[in-house]
Design a protein around this motif. Sequence first.
Motif, PDB file in Angstrom:
ATOM      1  N   ALA A 153       1.210  16.688 -17.008  1.00  0.00           N
ATOM      2  CA  ALA A 153       0.697  17.750 -16.126  1.00  0.00           C
ATOM      3  C   ALA A 153       0.252  18.944 -16.971  1.00  0.00           C
ATOM      4  N   GLN A 188       5.686  17.713 -10.179  1.00  0.00           N
ATOM      5  CA  GLN A 188       5.218  16.434 -10.714  1.00  0.00           C
ATOM      6  C   GLN A 188       6.328  15.724 -11.453  1.00  0.00           C
ATOM      7  N   ALA A 240       3.325  11.049 -10.807  1.00  0.00           N
ATOM      8  CA  ALA A 240       2.975  12.322 -11.438  1.00  0.00           C
ATOM      9  C   ALA A 240       1.473  12.548 -11.390  1.00  0.00           C
ATOM     10  N   ALA A 296       3.025  10.875  -3.520  1.00  0.00           N
ATOM     11  CA  ALA A 296       3.617  10.504  -4.802  1.00  0.00           C
ATOM     12  C   ALA A 296       4.491   9.263  -4.649  1.00  0.00           C
ATOM     13  N   GLY A 314       0.513  13.433  -7.885  1.00  0.00           N
ATOM     14  CA  GLY A 314       0.992  14.787  -7.625  1.00  0.00           C
ATOM     15  C   GLY A 314       0.091  15.825  -8.257  1.00  0.00           C
ATOM     16  N   GLY A 315      -0.345  15.545  -9.478  1.00  0.00           N
ATOM     17  CA  GLY A 315      -1.230  16.473 -10.182  1.00  0.00           C
ATOM     18  C   GLY A 315      -2.560  16.633  -9.465  1.00  0.00           C
TER      19      GLY A 315
END
Length: 121
Positions: free
Chosen positions: A117, A80, A67, A37, A70-71
Motif C-alpha cells: 500500500a 489494507q 490488500a 476485501a 482494499g487499496g
Amino acid sequence: AHGRTMQTQNLMIEGISRGVAAGKAARAAGHNLHQQAAAAGAAAASFGSRKGLSAQELAEIAGAAAASVGGQAGMTVQQQGAAAAAAAHLAGTSAGMASKELALTAALAAGEGASSAAAHA
C-alpha cells in the motif's frame, strides 16, 4: 519467491488476479470495503486450493488479493494490512494451518499489505 517453481508463482499471480476480480465484482454489487476485501481473499484462496497450492501459499495470495482490492477501494494502509491479515488467516484456517503458523502468516500478510500500500501511495 522462496525457491518456488515458475508454475507455482504463476498460479499464485493468477489466484491474486482472480481475487481482485472478485473484489471488483463485490464493489459493483455495492458491498462495503471489508466485504470486497473478504471476497477477494476467498476467491484467491479457492482458486489456489483447486490448483493444489500449499496452505502457506493460499494464505499469501488471499492476503495479497485483499490488500490490493482494499487499496483500489481507498482503504488506508492500516486497513489494507488488517484486511490482508484477516483474509490470510481465513484462508490458512480453512487450509488447516497450525495456529502458530497462522499467526505468523497473518502478520506477514498484514506487513506486506501495508508495505505494498505504501509503495503504491
